[in-house]
Design a protein around this motif. Structure first.
Motif, PDB file in Angstrom:
ATOM      1  N   CYS A  69       0.782  -1.187   0.067  1.00  0.00           N
ATOM      2  CA  CYS A  69      -0.044   0.020   0.157  1.00  0.00           C
ATOM      3  C   CYS A  69       0.902   1.250  -0.034  1.00  0.00           C
ATOM      4  O   CYS A  69       1.986   1.244   0.614  1.00  0.00           O
ATOM      5  CB  CYS A  69      -0.916  -0.067   1.126  1.00  0.00           C
ATOM      6  SG  CYS A  69      -2.056   1.263   1.266  1.00  0.00           S
ATOM      7  N   CYS A  71       0.835   3.451   1.811  1.00  0.00           N
ATOM      8  CA  CYS A  71       0.721   4.216   3.219  1.00  0.00           C
ATOM      9  C   CYS A  71       2.143   3.602   3.783  1.00  0.00           C
ATOM     10  O   CYS A  71       2.825   4.053   4.512  1.00  0.00           O
ATOM     11  CB  CYS A  71      -0.211   3.616   4.001  1.00  0.00           C
ATOM     12  SG  CYS A  71      -0.193   1.718   4.488  1.00  0.00           S
ATOM     13  N   PHE A  74       1.153  -1.601   5.092  1.00  0.00           N
ATOM     14  CA  PHE A  74       0.413  -2.934   4.800  1.00  0.00           C
ATOM     15  C   PHE A  74       0.638  -3.282   3.352  1.00  0.00           C
ATOM     16  O   PHE A  74       1.024  -2.529   2.669  1.00  0.00           O
ATOM     17  CB  PHE A  74      -1.152  -2.281   5.259  1.00  0.00           C
ATOM     18  CG  PHE A  74      -1.152  -2.100   6.555  1.00  0.00           C
ATOM     19  CD1 PHE A  74      -1.162  -2.870   7.683  1.00  0.00           C
ATOM     20  CD2 PHE A  74      -1.550  -0.661   6.954  1.00  0.00           C
ATOM     21  CE1 PHE A  74      -1.435  -2.515   9.050  1.00  0.00           C
ATOM     22  CE2 PHE A  74      -1.540   0.107   8.138  1.00  0.00           C
ATOM     23  CZ  PHE A  74      -1.645  -0.911   9.327  1.00  0.00           C
ATOM     24  N   CYS A  87      -6.087  -2.068   0.994  1.00  0.00           N
ATOM     25  CA  CYS A  87      -4.948  -2.107   1.806  1.00  0.00           C
ATOM     26  C   CYS A  87      -5.301  -3.146   3.083  1.00  0.00           C
ATOM     27  O   CYS A  87      -6.461  -3.024   3.531  1.00  0.00           O
ATOM     28  CB  CYS A  87      -4.643  -0.775   2.517  1.00  0.00           C
ATOM     29  SG  CYS A  87      -3.380  -0.862   3.875  1.00  0.00           S
ATOM     30  N   CYS A  93      -5.054   2.078   8.313  1.00  0.00           N
ATOM     31  CA  CYS A  93      -4.262   2.540   7.097  1.00  0.00           C
ATOM     32  C   CYS A  93      -4.560   4.063   7.143  1.00  0.00           C
ATOM     33  O   CYS A  93      -5.802   4.514   7.222  1.00  0.00           O
ATOM     34  CB  CYS A  93      -4.624   1.841   5.772  1.00  0.00           C
ATOM     35  SG  CYS A  93      -4.051   2.771   4.259  1.00  0.00           S
TER      36      CYS A  93
END
Ligand SMILES: [Zn+2]
Length: 100
Positions: A69, A71, A74, A87, A93
């Motif tokens: 992801c 982010c 994850f 995600c 997230c």
């Protein structure tokens, strides 16, 4: 979204087209740098109806589904009963792809 070289379709400059999801990209065999036919109707986001494969070069790459992801925390997962990737951090997230 597909980023397109801007083109005038029915008086509107179009530079984005929806790709829906990765299954659709695979089904239509859309690759990076492809020349495509774009359709637009009313206020609907333009979409790629077809790839002009006569203009495809050998080195045009397929899209790869990211496994991480954006982010950074994850993994990207796809549930069997869904068509879109998510995600696996869910509400943890910070980008929360569920709301996109
Ligand atoms: Zn995430």
């Amino acid at each position: 979204m597909a980023r397109l070289n801007p083109i005038n379709i029915g008086g509107v400059m179009v530079s984005n087209a929806t790709l829906h999801n990765f299954d659709e990209i695979k089904k239509k065999d859309i690759r990076i740098n492809d020349s495509v036919w774009v359709k637009r109707a009313g206020d609907v986001i333009p979409y790629i109806s077809e790839v002009d494969k006569s203009k495809r070069e050998k080195n045009y790459k397929e899209f790869k589904i990211p496994n991480k992801c954006p982010c950074g925390k994850f993994q990207i997962i796809k549930l069997n009963n869904e068509t879109v990737q998510r995600c696996n951090g869910g509400s943890k997230c910070p980008i929360n792809m569920l709301s996109l």
